[in-house]
Motif scaffolding. Structure first.
Motif, mmCIF file in Angstrom:
data_model
loop_
_atom_site.group_PDB
_atom_site.id
_atom_site.type_symbol
_atom_site.label_atom_id
_atom_site.label_comp_id
_atom_site.label_asym_id
_atom_site.label_seq_id
_atom_site.Cartn_x
_atom_site.Cartn_y
_atom_site.Cartn_z
ATOM 1 N N PRO A 136 0.824 -1.212 0.000
ATOM 2 C CA PRO A 136 0.000 0.000 0.000
ATOM 3 C C PRO A 136 0.861 1.265 0.000
ATOM 4 N N ILE A 137 0.430 2.249 -0.806
ATOM 5 C CA ILE A 137 1.091 3.547 -0.818
ATOM 6 C C ILE A 137 0.029 4.629 -0.899
ATOM 7 N N SER A 138 0.424 5.881 -0.770
ATOM 8 C CA SER A 138 -0.524 6.986 -0.841
ATOM 9 C C SER A 138 -0.862 7.295 -2.297
ATOM 10 N N TRP A 139 -1.979 7.980 -2.506
ATOM 11 C CA TRP A 139 -2.348 8.425 -3.844
ATOM 12 C C TRP A 139 -1.293 9.363 -4.410
ATOM 13 N N ASP A 140 -0.772 10.249 -3.573
ATOM 14 C CA ASP A 140 0.221 11.199 -4.052
ATOM 15 C C ASP A 140 1.463 10.480 -4.562
ATOM 16 N N ALA A 142 1.628 7.355 -5.582
ATOM 17 C CA ALA A 142 1.282 6.551 -6.752
ATOM 18 C C ALA A 142 1.250 7.404 -8.012
ATOM 19 N N LEU A 143 0.616 8.565 -7.942
ATOM 20 C CA LEU A 143 0.515 9.419 -9.120
ATOM 21 C C LEU A 143 1.859 10.021 -9.497
ATOM 22 N N ASN A 144 2.695 10.247 -8.509
ATOM 23 C CA ASN A 144 4.043 10.734 -8.825
ATOM 24 C C ASN A 144 4.863 9.670 -9.550
ATOM 25 N N ILE A 145 4.709 8.405 -9.145
ATOM 26 C CA ILE A 145 5.406 7.318 -9.843
ATOM 27 C C ILE A 145 4.970 7.275 -11.302
ATOM 28 N N LEU A 146 3.664 7.357 -11.531
ATOM 29 C CA LEU A 146 3.152 7.302 -12.898
ATOM 30 C C LEU A 146 3.580 8.533 -13.700
ATOM 31 N N SER A 147 3.445 9.707 -13.138
ATOM 32 C CA SER A 147 3.798 10.919 -13.883
ATOM 33 C C SER A 147 5.287 10.964 -14.178
ATOM 34 N N ASP A 148 6.126 10.513 -13.241
ATOM 35 C CA ASP A 148 7.565 10.480 -13.504
ATOM 36 C C ASP A 148 7.893 9.507 -14.635
ATOM 37 N N ALA A 149 7.205 8.375 -14.661
ATOM 38 C CA ALA A 149 7.449 7.400 -15.719
ATOM 39 C C ALA A 149 7.068 7.962 -17.084
ATOM 40 N N LEU A 150 5.933 8.668 -17.162
ATOM 41 C CA LEU A 150 5.486 9.229 -18.433
ATOM 42 C C LEU A 150 6.401 10.357 -18.899
ATOM 43 N N THR A 151 6.753 11.260 -18.013
ATOM 44 C CA THR A 151 7.600 12.383 -18.419
ATOM 45 C C THR A 151 9.024 11.939 -18.723
ATOM 46 N N GLY A 152 9.414 10.765 -18.258
ATOM 47 C CA GLY A 152 10.753 10.253 -18.511
ATOM 48 C C GLY A 152 10.898 9.471 -19.793
ATOM 49 N N LYS A 509 7.659 -4.682 -14.946
ATOM 50 C CA LYS A 509 8.715 -4.742 -13.937
ATOM 51 C C LYS A 509 8.284 -4.025 -12.659
ATOM 52 N N THR A 510 7.579 -2.932 -12.815
ATOM 53 C CA THR A 510 6.923 -2.275 -11.685
ATOM 54 C C THR A 510 5.447 -2.151 -12.016
ATOM 55 N N SER A 511 4.610 -1.991 -10.993
ATOM 56 C CA SER A 511 3.167 -1.996 -11.259
ATOM 57 C C SER A 511 2.416 -1.212 -10.193
ATOM 58 N N LEU A 512 1.355 -0.549 -10.631
ATOM 59 C CA LEU A 512 0.450 0.170 -9.733
ATOM 60 C C LEU A 512 -0.970 -0.341 -9.925
ATOM 61 N N LEU A 513 -1.701 -0.486 -8.815
ATOM 62 C CA LEU A 513 -3.148 -0.693 -8.842
ATOM 63 C C LEU A 513 -3.787 0.510 -8.178
ATOM 64 N N LEU A 514 -4.667 1.191 -8.893
ATOM 65 C CA LEU A 514 -5.296 2.409 -8.392
ATOM 66 C C LEU A 514 -6.794 2.177 -8.256
ATOM 67 N N PRO A 515 -7.340 2.186 -7.033
ATOM 68 C CA PRO A 515 -8.744 1.808 -6.810
ATOM 69 C C PRO A 515 -9.707 2.966 -7.054
ATOM 70 N N LEU A 555 -11.096 5.596 -2.075
ATOM 71 C CA LEU A 555 -11.459 5.435 -3.479
ATOM 72 C C LEU A 555 -11.545 6.800 -4.156
ATOM 73 N N ARG A 556 -11.256 6.815 -5.436
ATOM 74 C CA ARG A 556 -11.364 8.034 -6.231
ATOM 75 C C ARG A 556 -12.196 7.733 -7.473
ATOM 76 N N SER A 557 -12.598 8.781 -8.163
ATOM 77 C CA SER A 557 -13.312 8.589 -9.428
ATOM 78 C C SER A 557 -12.303 8.537 -10.566
ATOM 79 N N ASP A 558 -12.714 7.960 -11.696
ATOM 80 C CA ASP A 558 -11.864 7.954 -12.881
ATOM 81 C C ASP A 558 -11.503 9.377 -13.301
ATOM 82 N N VAL A 559 -12.478 10.292 -13.205
ATOM 83 C CA VAL A 559 -12.220 11.685 -13.564
ATOM 84 C C VAL A 559 -11.143 12.272 -12.658
ATOM 85 N N TRP A 560 -11.244 12.035 -11.369
ATOM 86 C CA TRP A 560 -10.256 12.558 -10.412
ATOM 87 C C TRP A 560 -8.859 12.073 -10.765
ATOM 88 N N VAL A 561 -8.731 10.781 -11.055
ATOM 89 C CA VAL A 561 -7.420 10.214 -11.375
ATOM 90 C C VAL A 561 -6.842 10.895 -12.609
#
Length: 775
Positions: A136-140, A142-152, A509-515, A555-561
Motif C-alpha cells: 500500500p502507498i498513498s495516492w500522491d 502513486a501518481l508521482n510514480i506514474l507521472s515520472d514514468a510518463l515524463t521520462g 517490472k513495476t506496477s500500480l493498482l489504483l482503486p 477510493l477516487r473517481s476515474d475523472v479525479w485520477v
C-alpha cells in the motif's frame, strides 16, 4: 464489510453436466438475482440498487449496453445485470494484510473467479522492481510514480492508454484528451477485440457505424434476423424487445452454430405467462450454420431477392430507395448473381431448402431488422459479412424506416460511448481540428496502436508504460500466454480498477493498482455530487449517478485520477486544459464535449431537462448518408470459405451464463447444462465418436497455426453437445490461450476468436485445481 472471501481456487472435480435448457429466464432468474444480491450486498444495498439501476434518476447498469425502452417499466434490470452489480459493488474489501500474505507468484495460478472473489480494491498499491508483492502507498506517491514514468519517456508513443466500456463518457473524453495532449494516439480499447468489424462494415455503406434502429422499432418489424449472438446470457434485457417483435406479429430467425435457449423460448418474469405459463416462442426458424458461413448465407439470400425481382419486376426491390439514396447497385447486383450455389452450400453447411425459407421470409417482409454480435464480428470475414448485411438491407430500403435497420449489439455498457468520445487509435481530422480549437494544441496526426498492435509492440519491447482504465487486456487478448510474457517486459503497468483480475497479477517490472469507485457509488467532488453519462446500443445518452456510499474513503473517481495526472504531467505545457475545473465539476467536461463533438450541443441543459436524449443518426433520422458520395453505398465484397483440415475442428470461444466478459460470477452455465465447472469443450457427438473419444472423457485441446508451435490446454472435459458437426466451443478467457495472435480480420485487426483450428487428443486426469495447464 470484511466477510472472509474464497481462500481456495476451484477445480472441476464436482462438475455436473445435464441437457441444455429449452427456454431462458422464467422464475429461476429473478430468484437467483435476489439471492445473489441479498447474499452479496445485504438487504439495504440490494433495495437501493434495485430501484435505481437503469432509471433516469439512478445509475446505468455496468453490464451490457442494451437500451432501456422509452416506456421504461418500474424495474428495468436482468439477472446478469444484478449479478454484475453484486460483483461490482460488494462491500467485501481487500485488507492491507492481503498484500503481505499473497505474492504475485502465489496468485499466478489462481483463476479469474478466485481473484474477483477476494473483494474490492480499497487503497493504491505498488509493486517495486525488486519485489514480488504489492505494498500500500498513498495516492500522491502513486501518481508521482506514474507521472515520472510518463515524463521520462523518450517518445510519447512509448506509452499506451487502454480502456474498456466500464468508464463513462466524461472520463473517456478526458482519457483521449490526456493521451493526445501528451502526444500519442495509442488509445486501444475493448472494441478492437469485439466490435471493430461493425464500424468497418457499416461505415462505408451508410457513413455511421452504429445501430440504425430505435428500441421501439423491434415492435414494428415484420422480420427480425438474429445472427451470432446469445441474448439470454450476454444482453438479457434485449429479450423484451424481441418479445415485443413477436407480439407485434414479426417472424424471427436465429442464425448460429449453437442452439441458444433464449432464442427457443422466452419466459418473461414480468408477465404471468412467463412465470407459470409457456412463455413466448422466439425463433420461427433456426439456421444452424457453420462458423464463417454467415457471409455466404447473406449473399445467397440477396441472390434470391434479385432473382425474385427479375421474375416479377418492380415487386421485390425498393427501387425508389435505391434510385434516390444509393449508389453502386449495378456492380453489386452483377457480383451477387454470379454466386456459385454449390459454394454456398459447402460454406454454410445448410440445405438449399433452409436458405430458400429464409430468403422467402426476407422477400415477404416490408420491414426487417438484422441484429448481430460477436458471433459475426470475430470472424476473419467479419467486416465483409457486415458489409454484405448492409447490402441486403439496402435492397429493400431497410434503412431509415420504422421497424427496419441494422442493430449491432455491443456487449459492454458504454463501449460505444468510449468511441463517440474519441477513444480510438485513429483521429478523424474534424475531431482533431475541434480539439485544437478548444484546447490550443495540435494533436498527433499519426495513427496509434489498436489492442492487437499494442500487445505486439509490447512483445517487441517498444512500450515502456502501459496504463489501463478498467479492462483485463492480458486475459482478453488472443494468444494470452504470449500476452503475459510480453507485458512483463514493460517498465511500468498501471491498472485503474475496482477488483483483482489476471492483468493485475501479471505485471510489468513495476506496477500500480489504483482503486476507483463503481457506478453505483456516490461521486462527490469540490462542487458537490457529480453525474456522468453513458451511451447505449441505440445511441441514447443516459444520465447516471450512484447513491451507495463508497466502500472506502480512499477510493477516487476515474475523472479525479485523470485530472490529477493531467495536472502533474501536462499542467504547464497545455495551459488551456483546465484540469482543476474538470475535476471539481463534471459540467465543465460536458461543456467541452458540447463544443467538440457533434450531437452534444447544449449537453448539460438537455441532460438535466430530459435525463436522456438520442444522438443524431442521419441515415436513421432522415435518410441522409455521411459517406464520400453522400449516398448509401452498395459494396462488392470478397469471400473466403473456412478450410478445416481433415481430423480437425473449428473452435469458437464464448461466455458462460454467469459471466460478463472476463469476469466470472460463478462456475455455472445454466442454459447449457454446466454446473460447477468451466474446463469443458463442447463437441458434437459424431465428432467425439470419430475420434474414439467419449462424452465426459478428459482431453487435451491443441490449436494450430502455420509456422508456429501448437498451443495447448490440457485437462479439459469433452461434453457432447448439439453444435454444428465439425465445430467445438470453449469458454473465454481461458480458451484465449488457443487463439493465434496473427489470426485477425484484415479489415479491422480483430482476433478471429470464432474461427480457431483445433484438434482433440485423449488426455490424462482432469486438472485438480487452479488454471488448466497451457504449453
Amino acid at each position: 464489510m470484511h466477510r472472509k472471501p474464497l481462500t481456495n481456487d476451484f477445480s472441476d472435480k464436482n462438475i455436473e453436466v445435464s441437457a441444455p435448457e429449452k427456454f431462458a429466464v422464467g422464475i429461476e432468474a429473478p430468484e437467483k438475482s435476489l439471492l445473489a444480491a441479498l447474499e452479496g450486498l445485504g438487504v439495504e444495498r440490494t433495495t437501493e440498487v434495485s430501484v435505481t439501476i437503469n432509471h433516469k434518476k439512478g445509475f446505468d447498469c455496468p453490464s451490457c449496453a442494451w437500451a432501456n425502452p422509452d416506456h421504461s417499466k418500474v424495474l428495468e434490470f436482468c439477472e446478469n445485470g444484478i449479478k454484475n452489480i453484486v460483483w461490482d459493488a460488494t462491500p467485501v474489501v481487500i485488507e492491507d494484510s492481503f498484500w503481505a500474505e499473497h505474492s504475485l507468484s502465489s496468485m499466478a495460478d489462481k483463476s479469474e473467479y478466485w481473484l474477483g472473489q477476494q473483494g474490492r480494491l480499497r487503497t493504491p498499491v505498488y509493486k517495486a522492481a525488486d519485489s514480488d508483492h504489492y505494498l500500500p502507498i498513498s495516492w500522491d506517491d502513486a501518481l508521482n510514480i506514474l507521472s515520472d514514468a510518463l515524463t521520462g519517456l523518450d517518445n510519447p508513443d512509448e506509452a499506451v492508454f487502454y480502456t474498456s466500456g466500464r468508464i463513462m463518457n466524461e472520463p473517456a473524453y478526458l482519457l483521449q484528451l490526456f493521451a493526445r495532449a501528451f502526444g500519442t494516439n495509442n488509445l486501444p480499447d475493448c472494441s478492437n477485440l469485439c466490435h471493430e468489424a461493425t464500424g468497418a462494415g457499416m461505415g462505408p455503406a451508410i457513413g455511421v457505424g452504429k445501430s440504425s434502429v430505435h428500441y421501439d422499432d423491434f415492435g414494428k418489424a415484420d422480420l427480425v434476423i438474429v445472427m451470432g449472438q446469445n441474448p439470454g446470457t450476454n444482453h438479457p434485457r434485449m429479450l423484451n424487445a424481441l418479445e415485443d417483435a413477436k407480439h407485434g406479429g414479426a417472424q424471427m430467425v436465429a442464425v448460429n452454430a449453437l442452439p441458444e435457449a433464449s432464442l427457443l423460448r422466452y419466459k418473461n418474469p414480468q408477465q404471468v405467462s412467463g412465470l407459470i405459463g409457456e412463455g413466448t416462442k422466439m425463433a420461427d426458424q433456426f439456421v444452424q450454420i457453420r462458423s464463417g458461413g454467415d457471409q455466404f448465407l447473406i449473399r445467397a439470400v440477396a441472390k434470391a431477392v434479385l432473382q425474385a425481382e427479375a421474375a416479377a419486376p418492380g415487386t421485390v426491390l425498393d427501387h425508389d430507395f435505391i434510385d434516390q439514396y444509393c449508389t453502386g447497385f449495378e456492380a453489386y447486383r452483377d457480383d451477387i448473381l454470379a454466386i456459385d450455389d454449390q459454394e454456398i452450400l459447402e460454406a454454410t453447411g445448410l440445405r438449399q431448402s433452409e436458405i430458400d425459407e429464409l430468403a422467402q421470409r426476407y422477400i415477404d417482409s416490408n420491414a426487417t431488422i438484422i441484429t448481430w454480435a460477436l458471433g459475426i464480428t470475430q470472424q476473419k470475414q467479419g467486416a465483409a459479412t457486415i458489409a454484405d448485411i448492409m447490402n441486403l438491407l439496402l435492397l429493400k430500403g431497410n434503412i431509415g424506416k420504422p421497424g427496419a435497420g441494422a442493430s449491432p449489439v455491443r456487449g459492454h455498457s458504454n463501449v460505444q460511448g468510449d468511441r463517440t468520445m474519441g477513444v480510438w487509435d485513429k483521429l478523424p481530422a474534424a475531431f482533431a481540428a475541434a480539439l485544437e480549437k478548444e484546447f490550443g494544441f495540435t494533436p498527433p496526426a499519426e495513427n496509434g496502436l489498436d489492442s492487437v498492435a499494442a500487445m505486439n509492440a509490447i512483445d517487441a519491447g517498444k512500450i515502456k508504460v502501459f496504463v489501463s482504465f478498467a479492462g483485463n487486456l492480458v486475459a482478453a487478448m488472443s494468444d494470452s500466454q504470449r500476452a503475459e510474457d510480453g507485458i512483463r517486459q514493460a517498465d511500468l503497468t498501471v491498472q485503474v480498477a475496482t477488483k483483482l483480475n489476471r492483468s493485475h497479477v501479471v505485471t510489468g517490472k513495476t506496477s500500480l493498482l489504483l482503486p476507483v469507485m463503481v457506478r453505483a457509488e456516490r461521486d462527490v467532488q469540490a462542487d458537490g455530487p457529480q453525474i456522468v453519462t453513458a451511451e447505449d446500443t441505440v445511441c441514447r445518452i443516459n444520465m447516471s449517478h450512484g447513491e451507495l456510499r463508497p466502500i472506502s474513503d480512499d477510493l477516487r473517481s476515474d475523472v479525479w485520477v485523470l485530472c490529477e495526472l493531467g495536472k502533474r504531467v501536462l499542467g504547464s505545457s497545455r495551459p488551456r486544459i483546465d484540469w482543476q475545473s474538470f475535476q471539481d465539476n463534471y459540467d465543465t467536461i460536458r461543456d467541452a464535449i458540447s463544443r467538440t463533438i457533434p450531437g452534444f450541443e447544449d449537453f448539460n441543459e438537455r441532460l438535466r431537462r430530459q435525463k436522456s436524449f438520442i444522438l443524431p443518426h442521419p441515415p436513421r433520422d432522415s435518410r441522409t448518408f455521411p459517406t464520400k458520395s453522400g449516398k448509401a453505398q452498395f459494396t462488392v465484397q470478397t469471400t473466403e470459405a473456412v478450410q478445416v483440415p481433415q481430423g480437425r475442428l473449428l473452435l469458437q470461444t464464448m461466455r458462460a451464463h454467469d459471466q460478463h466478459n472476463t469476469t466470472i460470477y460463478s462456475l455455472n452455465d445454466r442454459y447449457r447444462g454446466i454446473k460447477d465447472g468451466r474446463f469443458v469443450v463442447f463437441v458434437h457427438p459424431d465428432d467425439l465418436d470419430a475420434r474414439g473419444l467419449a462424452d465426459g472423457q478428459t482431453v487435451d485441446v491443441f490449436s494450430e497455426w502455420p509456422g508456429e508451435p501448437d498451443r495447448v490446454l490440457r485437462g479439459y472435459r469433452a461434453v457432447a453437445y448439439p453444435t454444428v458437426p465439425g465445430h467445438a466451443a470453449m469458454y473465454f478467457p481461458e480458451a484465449n490461450v488457443l487463439v493465434p495472435r496473427a489470426a485477425v480480420d484484415p479489415a479491422c485487426n480483430t482476433p478471429t476468436s470464432k474461427q480457431v483450428i483445433i484438434r482433440l487428443e485423449a488426455g490424462d486426469e482432469p486438472v485438480p485445481g487452479g488454471r488448466p495447464i497451457a504449453h
